[in-house]
Design a protein around this motif. Sequence first.
Motif, mmCIF file in Angstrom:
data_model
loop_
_atom_site.group_PDB
_atom_site.id
_atom_site.type_symbol
_atom_site.label_atom_id
_atom_site.label_comp_id
_atom_site.label_asym_id
_atom_site.label_seq_id
_atom_site.Cartn_x
_atom_site.Cartn_y
_atom_site.Cartn_z
ATOM 1 N N PHE A 264 0.815 -1.216 0.000
ATOM 2 C CA PHE A 264 0.000 0.000 0.000
ATOM 3 C C PHE A 264 0.850 1.269 0.000
ATOM 4 C CE2 PHE A 264 -3.538 -2.687 0.390
ATOM 5 C CZ PHE A 264 -4.677 -1.930 0.154
ATOM 6 N N ASP A 265 1.956 1.271 0.740
ATOM 7 C CA ASP A 265 2.861 2.427 0.725
ATOM 8 C C ASP A 265 3.418 2.665 -0.683
ATOM 9 O OD1 ASP A 265 2.576 3.082 3.393
ATOM 10 O OD2 ASP A 265 4.457 2.154 4.027
ATOM 11 N N GLY A 266 3.769 1.591 -1.356
ATOM 12 C CA GLY A 266 4.332 1.715 -2.693
ATOM 13 C C GLY A 266 3.315 2.136 -3.746
ATOM 14 N N LYS A 267 2.106 1.613 -3.660
ATOM 15 C CA LYS A 267 1.097 1.867 -4.694
ATOM 16 C C LYS A 267 0.252 3.105 -4.440
ATOM 17 C CE LYS A 267 -2.348 -0.397 -7.517
ATOM 18 N NZ LYS A 267 -2.955 -1.681 -7.873
ATOM 19 N N PHE A 268 -0.089 3.375 -3.171
ATOM 20 C CA PHE A 268 -1.022 4.457 -2.851
ATOM 21 C C PHE A 268 -0.397 5.571 -2.013
ATOM 22 C CE2 PHE A 268 -3.646 0.588 -3.316
ATOM 23 C CZ PHE A 268 -4.433 0.980 -4.384
ATOM 24 N N GLY A 269 0.930 5.601 -1.914
ATOM 25 C CA GLY A 269 1.605 6.633 -1.140
ATOM 26 C C GLY A 269 1.845 6.188 0.292
ATOM 27 N N PRO A 270 2.732 6.904 1.009
ATOM 28 C CA PRO A 270 3.127 6.474 2.359
ATOM 29 C C PRO A 270 2.051 6.695 3.421
ATOM 30 C CG PRO A 270 4.142 8.567 1.824
ATOM 31 C CD PRO A 270 3.425 8.112 0.580
ATOM 32 N N ASN A 271 2.377 6.242 4.631
ATOM 33 C CA ASN A 271 1.593 6.435 5.858
ATOM 34 C C ASN A 271 0.416 5.487 6.015
ATOM 35 O OD1 ASN A 271 3.300 8.544 6.687
ATOM 36 N ND2 ASN A 271 2.150 9.981 5.419
ATOM 37 N N TRP A 272 0.526 4.283 5.479
ATOM 38 C CA TRP A 272 -0.499 3.263 5.694
ATOM 39 C C TRP A 272 -0.202 2.517 6.989
ATOM 40 C CZ3 TRP A 272 -4.960 2.589 3.134
ATOM 41 C CH2 TRP A 272 -5.114 3.297 1.942
ATOM 42 N N ASN B 96 -8.410 -11.200 11.388
ATOM 43 C CA ASN B 96 -9.063 -9.937 11.068
ATOM 44 C C ASN B 96 -7.977 -8.977 10.599
ATOM 45 O OD1 ASN B 96 -11.666 -10.734 11.978
ATOM 46 N ND2 ASN B 96 -10.972 -10.426 14.068
ATOM 47 N N ILE B 97 -8.318 -8.141 9.612
ATOM 48 C CA ILE B 97 -7.328 -7.244 9.024
ATOM 49 C C ILE B 97 -7.901 -5.836 8.965
ATOM 50 C CG2 ILE B 97 -5.955 -6.724 6.967
ATOM 51 C CD1 ILE B 97 -6.065 -9.802 6.413
ATOM 52 N N LEU B 98 -7.145 -4.878 9.498
ATOM 53 C CA LEU B 98 -7.510 -3.474 9.475
ATOM 54 C C LEU B 98 -6.424 -2.737 8.690
ATOM 55 C CD1 LEU B 98 -9.090 -0.925 10.425
ATOM 56 C CD2 LEU B 98 -7.632 -0.961 12.472
ATOM 57 N N ILE B 99 -6.854 -1.975 7.675
ATOM 58 C CA ILE B 99 -5.933 -1.182 6.859
ATOM 59 C C ILE B 99 -6.481 0.241 6.797
ATOM 60 C CG2 ILE B 99 -4.853 -0.906 4.591
ATOM 61 C CD1 ILE B 99 -5.536 -3.901 4.084
ATOM 62 N N TYR B 100 -5.649 1.224 7.134
ATOM 63 C CA TYR B 100 -6.075 2.615 7.017
ATOM 64 C C TYR B 100 -4.869 3.509 6.799
ATOM 65 C CZ TYR B 100 -4.619 3.218 11.913
ATOM 66 O OH TYR B 100 -3.899 3.257 13.080
ATOM 67 N N LYS B 101 -5.133 4.713 6.311
ATOM 68 C CA LYS B 101 -4.063 5.668 6.044
ATOM 69 C C LYS B 101 -4.234 6.874 6.959
ATOM 70 C CE LYS B 101 -1.718 8.092 2.316
ATOM 71 N NZ LYS B 101 -1.669 8.317 0.860
ATOM 72 N N MET B 102 -3.126 7.289 7.576
ATOM 73 C CA MET B 102 -3.142 8.482 8.431
ATOM 74 C C MET B 102 -1.743 9.055 8.505
ATOM 75 S SD MET B 102 -4.914 10.501 10.071
ATOM 76 C CE MET B 102 -4.361 11.991 10.818
ATOM 77 N N GLY B 103 -1.656 10.341 8.286
ATOM 78 C CA GLY B 103 -0.371 10.967 8.461
ATOM 79 C C GLY B 103 0.098 11.747 7.277
#
Length: 116
Positions: free
Chosen positions: A73-81, A109-116
């Motif tokens: 996710f950091d590589g494809k959608f930008g950092p801070n995942w 269970n898997i939680l993925i979110y972006k913040m920062g």
Amino acid sequence: LKLCIGAPHIRAPNTSCRCLATGPAATMPEGKKVQTDTEENSEMLKDAFQQSSLAMNKFEDEKDISKHIKHHFDGKFGPNWHVIVGKGFATYATYEAKTHMFFCLPPLNILIYKMG
């Protein structure tokens, strides 16, 4: 007893959560529900399912699974995942709009979110 993530009820410890239909839902290949604020058929959500399945088949350790998903996710959608993988956890987090995904791929269970 533990408060289920994003759900208005309580469950017993060490039990699987089946409450994920409380938020906007997207259908996973196995027919499971996911709690997310992304679009139902978004590339991001599809990547989350795909990379999670790939990581679970490749790694046994939850730390390695989460690291694999985060790097993708950091590589494809930008950092801070941020990625949390486990059998039982609760969270309260602030995240960027359209980047929150929480789902179950048994037994994890898997939680993925972006913040920062």
